[in-house]
Design an enzyme around this catalytic site. Sequence first.
Site: not given
Ligand code: GRF
Length: 202
Positions: A67, A109-111, A143, A145, A147
């Site tokens: 990894r 990151n977007t979660h 970071d 962790g 999320d």
């Molecule tokens: C997003 O909703 C993100 O939060 C999640 O995966 C999705 C990605 O969607 N982890 P896309 O590939 O941008 O359509």
Amino acid sequence: MKPKRIVVLISGGGSNLAALLTAAADQDYGAQVVAVGADRPSATGLQLAADVGVPTFVCRLKDHPERSDWDAALTAEVAAHEPDLVISAGFLKLVGPQFLAAFGGRYLNTHNSLLPAFPGIHGPRDALEYGVKVAGATLFVVDEGVDTGVIIAQTAVPVLDEDTEETLTERIKVAERAQLVDYTGRLAREGWRVQGRRVLIG
Ligand code: GRF
């Protein structure tokens, strides 16, 4: 002002990437997508980038003995594009220490949950099963962790009685994309600083 250089990492369809590419086509946005990387060649979002002439790369974990080798390779691929910001938009891999040493503090990151609730890869499913009435998405600085990084922005959507995992996921994604575009532009144009766990823009 010179637009900030963004590398976007994806694993899937790339609807968040598509929103960023559209926004970045405007000179005044303050940022440009200079490359898109994926951890798998099947990430269909790669084609969206190729269609508008943005360079792409694939860095697969299974092509590397350890990894840490993958971590080094991914770091090098991203670094080659000299990004100011790196954005994980549905990138389903945890990066390693080398990546964070290079891009820590500017890897976002977007979660698809309102963190710290429901981290991990099943945010909408977990929210639905828990029975919360408000769900949403969180943009944060990655970071070590899972999320756990400092939060840049959050957006909320209602959970409806008739929701399934699919309908809730889609409602969150609409709000999530708008937030990602809005805040990436603001960060690029205005900068930000972190005080404790608070992210202050401008
Ligand atoms: C997003 O909703 C993100 O939060 C999640 O995966 C999705 C990605 O969607 N982890 P896309 O590939 O941008 O359509």
